[in-house]
Scaffold this motif. Structure first.
Motif, PDB file in Angstrom:
ATOM      1  N   LEU B  65       4.660   4.993  17.228  1.00 46.15           N
ATOM      2  CA  LEU B  65       4.973   3.842  16.381  1.00 46.15           C
ATOM      3  C   LEU B  65       3.745   2.960  16.177  1.00 46.15           C
ATOM      4  CD1 LEU B  65       8.544   3.021  17.681  1.00 46.15           C
ATOM      5  CD2 LEU B  65       7.941   3.568  15.329  1.00 46.15           C
ATOM      6  N   GLY B  66       2.907   2.875  17.193  1.00 47.65           N
ATOM      7  CA  GLY B  66       1.656   2.145  17.028  1.00 47.65           C
ATOM      8  C   GLY B  66       0.774   2.806  15.980  1.00 47.65           C
ATOM      9  N   ALA B  67       0.689   4.126  16.077  1.00 46.74           N
ATOM     10  CA  ALA B  67      -0.088   4.861  15.070  1.00 46.74           C
ATOM     11  C   ALA B  67       0.513   4.667  13.684  1.00 46.74           C
ATOM     12  CB  ALA B  67      -0.123   6.341  15.428  1.00 46.74           C
ATOM     13  N   ALA B  68       1.836   4.600  13.636  1.00 48.18           N
ATOM     14  CA  ALA B  68       2.509   4.381  12.351  1.00 48.18           C
ATOM     15  C   ALA B  68       2.066   3.058  11.738  1.00 48.18           C
ATOM     16  CB  ALA B  68       4.026   4.393  12.546  1.00 48.18           C
ATOM     17  N   LEU B  69       1.921   2.048  12.579  1.00 46.29           N
ATOM     18  CA  LEU B  69       1.481   0.747  12.073  1.00 46.29           C
ATOM     19  C   LEU B  69       0.073   0.834  11.496  1.00 46.29           C
ATOM     20  CD1 LEU B  69       2.839  -1.689  14.816  1.00 46.29           C
ATOM     21  CD2 LEU B  69       3.441  -1.685  12.393  1.00 46.29           C
ATOM     22  N   VAL B  70      -0.801   1.574  12.168  1.00 49.30           N
ATOM     23  CA  VAL B  70      -2.175   1.717  11.677  1.00 49.30           C
ATOM     24  C   VAL B  70      -2.161   2.392  10.301  1.00 49.30           C
ATOM     25  CG1 VAL B  70      -4.430   2.768  12.089  1.00 49.30           C
ATOM     26  CG2 VAL B  70      -3.116   1.822  14.024  1.00 49.30           C
ATOM     27  N   VAL B  71      -1.422   3.480  10.199  1.00 46.24           N
ATOM     28  CA  VAL B  71      -1.361   4.219   8.930  1.00 46.24           C
ATOM     29  C   VAL B  71      -0.781   3.335   7.830  1.00 46.24           C
ATOM     30  CG1 VAL B  71      -0.234   6.148   7.733  1.00 46.24           C
ATOM     31  CG2 VAL B  71      -1.192   6.479  10.032  1.00 46.24           C
ATOM     32  N   GLN B  72       0.318   2.655   8.136  1.00 44.73           N
ATOM     33  CA  GLN B  72       0.998   1.891   7.093  1.00 44.73           C
ATOM     34  C   GLN B  72       0.195   0.668   6.650  1.00 44.73           C
ATOM     35  OE1 GLN B  72       5.208   1.357   8.271  1.00 44.73           O
ATOM     36  NE2 GLN B  72       5.588   3.055   6.874  1.00 44.73           N
ATOM     37  N   GLU B  73      -0.399  -0.028   7.603  1.00 40.62           N
ATOM     38  CA  GLU B  73      -1.160  -1.221   7.211  1.00 40.62           C
ATOM     39  C   GLU B  73      -2.394  -0.841   6.401  1.00 40.62           C
ATOM     40  OE1 GLU B  73      -0.325  -4.381   7.248  1.00 40.62           O
ATOM     41  OE2 GLU B  73       1.582  -3.718   8.054  1.00 40.62           O
ATOM     42  N   ALA B  74      -3.041   0.245   6.781  1.00 41.28           N
ATOM     43  CA  ALA B  74      -4.214   0.684   6.009  1.00 41.28           C
ATOM     44  C   ALA B  74      -3.790   1.090   4.599  1.00 41.28           C
ATOM     45  CB  ALA B  74      -4.903   1.841   6.717  1.00 41.28           C
ATOM     46  N   ALA B  75      -2.674   1.791   4.511  1.00 39.31           N
ATOM     47  CA  ALA B  75      -2.194   2.233   3.191  1.00 39.31           C
ATOM     48  C   ALA B  75      -1.850   1.037   2.320  1.00 39.31           C
ATOM     49  CB  ALA B  75      -0.984   3.138   3.357  1.00 39.31           C
ATOM     50  N   ARG B  76      -1.168   0.078   2.923  1.00 34.76           N
ATOM     51  CA  ARG B  76      -0.767  -1.124   2.177  1.00 34.76           C
ATOM     52  C   ARG B  76      -1.990  -1.858   1.617  1.00 34.76           C
ATOM     53  NH1 ARG B  76       4.447  -2.127   4.413  1.00 34.76           N
ATOM     54  NH2 ARG B  76       3.723  -1.945   6.557  1.00 34.76           N
ATOM     55  N   SER B  77      -3.065  -1.822   2.379  1.00 33.16           N
ATOM     56  CA  SER B  77      -4.220  -2.650   2.030  1.00 33.16           C
ATOM     57  C   SER B  77      -4.987  -2.139   0.820  1.00 33.16           C
ATOM     58  CB  SER B  77      -5.173  -2.716   3.220  1.00 33.16           C
ATOM     59  OG  SER B  77      -5.900  -1.504   3.329  1.00 33.16           O
ATOM     60  N   ALA B  78      -4.766  -0.912   0.423  1.00 31.16           N
ATOM     61  CA  ALA B  78      -5.467  -0.299  -0.714  1.00 31.16           C
ATOM     62  C   ALA B  78      -6.925   0.016  -0.393  1.00 31.16           C
ATOM     63  CB  ALA B  78      -5.383  -1.164  -1.977  1.00 31.16           C
ATOM     64  N   ARG B  79      -7.348  -0.160   0.854  1.00 28.55           N
ATOM     65  CA  ARG B  79      -8.730   0.170   1.197  1.00 28.55           C
ATOM     66  C   ARG B  79      -8.863   1.685   1.363  1.00 28.55           C
ATOM     67  NH1 ARG B  79      -7.193  -4.930   0.453  1.00 28.55           N
ATOM     68  NH2 ARG B  79      -8.792  -6.429   1.015  1.00 28.55           N
ATOM     69  N   VAL B  80     -10.062   2.193   1.136  1.00 32.03           N
ATOM     70  CA  VAL B  80     -10.266   3.636   1.242  1.00 32.03           C
ATOM     71  C   VAL B  80     -10.739   3.971   2.652  1.00 32.03           C
ATOM     72  CG1 VAL B  80     -11.361   5.654   0.231  1.00 32.03           C
ATOM     73  CG2 VAL B  80     -10.887   3.658  -1.189  1.00 32.03           C
ATOM     74  N   VAL B  81      -9.797   4.288   3.498  1.00 28.88           N
ATOM     75  CA  VAL B  81     -10.136   4.626   4.881  1.00 28.88           C
ATOM     76  C   VAL B  81      -9.140   5.671   5.372  1.00 28.88           C
ATOM     77  CG1 VAL B  81      -8.739   2.731   5.868  1.00 28.88           C
ATOM     78  CG2 VAL B  81     -10.681   3.625   7.147  1.00 28.88           C
ATOM     79  N   GLU B  82      -9.632   6.618   6.133  1.00 26.76           N
ATOM     80  CA  GLU B  82      -8.795   7.732   6.591  1.00 26.76           C
ATOM     81  C   GLU B  82      -8.101   7.353   7.898  1.00 26.76           C
ATOM     82  OE1 GLU B  82      -7.548  10.458   9.082  1.00 26.76           O
ATOM     83  OE2 GLU B  82      -9.701  10.162   9.444  1.00 26.76           O
ATOM     84  N   THR B  83      -6.800   7.436   7.933  1.00 26.98           N
ATOM     85  CA  THR B  83      -6.079   7.063   9.156  1.00 26.98           C
ATOM     86  C   THR B  83      -5.087   8.124   9.629  1.00 26.98           C
ATOM     87  OG1 THR B  83      -4.340   5.933   7.897  1.00 26.98           O
ATOM     88  CG2 THR B  83      -6.192   4.574   8.664  1.00 26.98           C
TER      89      THR B  83
END
Lengths: 388, 339
Positions: B65-83
């Motif tokens: 679930l912690g990893a899920a937060l990392v993936v989701q917040e990065a995706a939401r942000s529209a930044r180009v970063v691989e998570t």
């Protein structure tokens, strides 16, 4: 480790579900799905059966476990009541309209009723003795409930009720009607509406069945002609019926067990598809899998609503989101069945699939149409106003 | 049942939100007339690495679930970063960190198009029989212009997978976490795109009123909100359970809803939604890429069907007992019976 986002039932809830299942296995007739459940909860078969079944449910504490102890409940948490609802609904709702009493009529009486009304109705509901119907919709007031015209004219003896209601499920065999009527000439707004608890055998009340595709008399018209109701039949203050209705809608519109029934029907459909050798077809498997995803999504959205209730959070448009999701889920199952197993929807077809078909095809209509859900989501969840 | 984040997770989420907000949405770096390059946000990547956000899946208090937060917040942000591969898949599969960023591919994609391949240090490949981890050498890779808002590339010639760093036969687990990553990323991308569009229709005026006051617009956005919320909870349930069926189911639902959601959101953003100055494409074009990832919805549906109902001859996973009777079916009438 601290508890966090958690999607499992605890031991207590699992044990409760097992208790309900054991009871249903023991008490429902062996031909339940063939001769009862497939006909729907408003059918004569299920309503007649519910009179004895309700008392048995009450004896084992499964009618109102969520009610306060003073009214015969066990103060069970919302999760427990959710489990009960799922198990009964996925059994074809053998309570019939007894469920109205425990779901929302009883709670409305607890909140708005007089001591006499509480004494008269709450123990009887808790004993599983009252089959209800709800007199809300009218020929010119369905979704637009405020357009209702049925009048309850106050006089020295109480009220004289005239008007009509329509699309009233359960009315042909119900004991009581939860009725909405106008008690004032003043305008057409909320302030003129009051709630009444009316016995179905009252002089001046006529029930006329409406023949429908599935059933001869599950839905009805009600005609009120100089029906005399005592003041003690009014629930809540005169003209304050909308407050009562708002409470009802919050409880009614959850429809929380419906995804579980859709899931059961989907499993049943897959059983048939396997028997017929259709299940190996990739397109059909994809259809079934997508329906499963829609059902599981709807169920989670309902659980999210229940989580809010369990934590005493104020109601939000998440209830409407869940209602909308179940429409999609039920239609996904409906499409699978009607496309590949239409013969099972005939009179001698499978009871589970027939019940689900009845639910699914009317899914966007009952308990607040889909468009109302969309309006609520737009306004309350997305913050979109219709003001120019 | 409990649908709330705990305090630790809220703190993690807030930290991610603040961190991503500090980095501007990545400008594109040009390209051909037909498509563009999307540069990788190395600054945000470094900050996530330094903050050990790619390791939260290994911390018991956070886990998947912690990893899920990392993936989701990065995706939401529209930044180009691989998570997805770095925060979710690799930590769940391996005890040691792999060189990163990490790209994911099926073997047939290697000479076609693989997201993050131009910036990847490691590539995890599904060969159809096993999962192979490869070191990526940039001189083998050709960067490609694309509309998909990720840096994408391909091998210039067929890659010899026997040169892989290592392989694992537990391909199913690899694919399962990949499906989970798809579901998590897509649900967050869709929500961000929806939120952006809702804000836009409140401001954009047409025919003398805000676009978002038209009921036709409202209802479609409300439908999208329902679909996206469903995808969100399915993804989180899968992250919580780690169950193979849940992961496939979540990916399937997310891939199923893309067509309607992206159509609606672009429709309501009008022509500006297709311009580089409008961030909508960071979310929607990635959704369009992910719609087909790992074989697309039909491939996920096959996994779901197998996990839920087994094969034709297997009825062990179906609740016959709950109905009480087996399906009664009439035998098909044979030709001879007409006689």
């Amino acid at each position: 480790m601290e508890v966090y986002v958690e999607f499992a039932w605890n031991e207590e809830h699992t044990a409760f579900r097992g208790k309900v299942r054991d009871f249903l296995r023991q008490e429902l007739p062996g031909d339940w799905w063939d001769n009862y459940g497939g006909e729907g909860p408003a059918s004569s078969q299920v309503m007649t059966h519910a009179r004895s079944f309700g008392r048995k449910l009450a004896e084992v504490g499964l009618i109102v476990p969520h009610w306060p102890r003073q009214y015969g409940g066990e103060e069970a948490d919302p999760w427990t009541y959710t489990i009960l609802g799922e198990e009964l609904w996925t059994s074809g709702e053998p309570r019939s309209s007894l469920y109205m009493g425990s779901n929302w009529v009883g709670p409305a009486i607890m909140q708005f009723g007089t001591p006499e009304q509480k004494e008269r109705f709450l123990p009887a509901i808790a004993r599983g003795e009252i089959l209800w119907c709800q007199g809300f919709s009218e020929p010119h007031a369905g979704t637009d409930l405020l357009a209702m015209r049925t009048r309850a004219e106050p006089d020295s003896d109480g009220y004289l009720i005239n008007g009509s209601k329509v699309w009233t499920s359960y009315a042909a065999r119900a004991d009581m009607c939860f009725l909405l009527a106008r008690t004032s000439e003043q305008g057409e707004g909320k302030a003129a509406i009051s709630c009444f608890l009316v016995p179905m055998d009252s002089p001046g009340l006529e029930v006329r069945p409406i023949k429908a595709v599935h059933t001869p008399d599950d839905i009805n018209e009600l005609f009120f002609t100089d029906l005399r109701a005592p003041a003690s039949a009014r629930l809540g203050e005169e003209g304050k019926g909308w407050d009562v209705i708002s409470t009802i809608f919050h409880n009614e519109r959850v429809s929380l067990p419906r995804p579980a029934m859709a899931l059961k029907a989907l499993d049943r459909a897959v059983q048939f598809l396997k028997v017929r050798g259709l299940y190996d077809e990739p397109a059909i498997r994809a259809e079934a899998a997508s329906a499963l995803a829609a059902c599981e999504a709807a169920r989670l959205l309902f659980m999210f609503v229940i989580d809010g209730r369990a934590k005493d959070k104020p109601p939000t448009a998440d209830t409407n989101i869940a209602r909308l999701a179940v429409i999609a889920a039920e239609f996904a199952v409906l499409e699978l069945v009607t496309t590949h197993l239409p013969d099972q929807l005939g009179g001698d077809g499978d009871g589970v699939l027939r019940f689900q078909f009845q639910l699914g095809i009317a899914s966007g209509v009952g308990a607040g149409p889909a468009e109302v859900q969309l309006n609520m989501i737009s306004g309350r969840h997305l913050g979109l106003s219709r003001r120019k | 049942m409990d649908f709330d984040w705990n305090e630790d997770q809220e703190t993690l989420r807030d930290a991610l939100f603040r961190m991503t907000a500090r980095h501007a949405a990545q400008p594109t770096s040009g390209g051909t007339a037909a498509a563009v390059h999307f540069d990788y946000n190395w600054d945000l990547d470094a900050e996530l690495t330094d903050g050990e956000f790619f390791s939260v899946a290994r911390i018991p208090e956070y886990g998947r679930l912690g990893a899920a937060l990392v993936v989701q917040e990065a995706a939401r942000s529209a930044r180009v970063v691989e998570t997805v591969a770095s925060a979710l898949i690799a930590p769940l599969l391996f005890d040691k960190d792999l060189p990163r960023p990490i790209a994911l591919a099926r073997v047939e994609d290697l000479t076609r198009m693989v997201r993050f391949l131009p910036v990847a240090k490691t590539l995890l490949v599904d060969t159809g029989a096993e999962m192979v981890a490869l070191d990526v050498s940039t001189d083998e890779i050709e960067e490609i212009d694309s509309p998909f808002a990720y840096p994408v590339g391909r091998y210039q010639k067929a890659k010899d997978l026997s040169a892989g760093r290592f392989a694992t036969s537990d391909r199913a687990t690899f694919l399962q976490w990949w499906q989970l990553g798809i579901a998590l990323e897509m649900s967050a991308l869709a929500r961000a795109a929806l939120d952006f569009s809702v804000a836009y229709v409140k401001e954009r005026h047409i025919f003398g009123r805000a676009l978002g006051t038209f009921q036709a617009v409202q209802h479609r956005l409300a439908e999208d909100a329902e679909l996206i919320q469903g995808a969100h909870w399915l993804a989180l349930q899968a992250a919580w359970s780690g169950d193979a069926k849940d992961c496939a189911l979540a990916a399937l639902h997310a891939q199923n809803i893309v067509r309607k959601v992206t159509y609606d959101l672009h429709q309501f953003n009008g022509a500006s939604g297709f311009t580089l100055e409008n961030p909508l494409h960071f979310w929607t074009y990635r959704l369009k890429w992910l719609q087909g990832e790992l074989g697309g919805p039909h491939a996920q549906a096959e996994v779901v069907a197998d996990a839920a109902w087994g094969t034709s001859g297997d009825d062990s996973r179906l609740p016959w007992g709950s109905v009480g009777v087996a399906p009664r079916d009439t035998a098909p009438m044979l030709e001879g019976e007409f006689a």
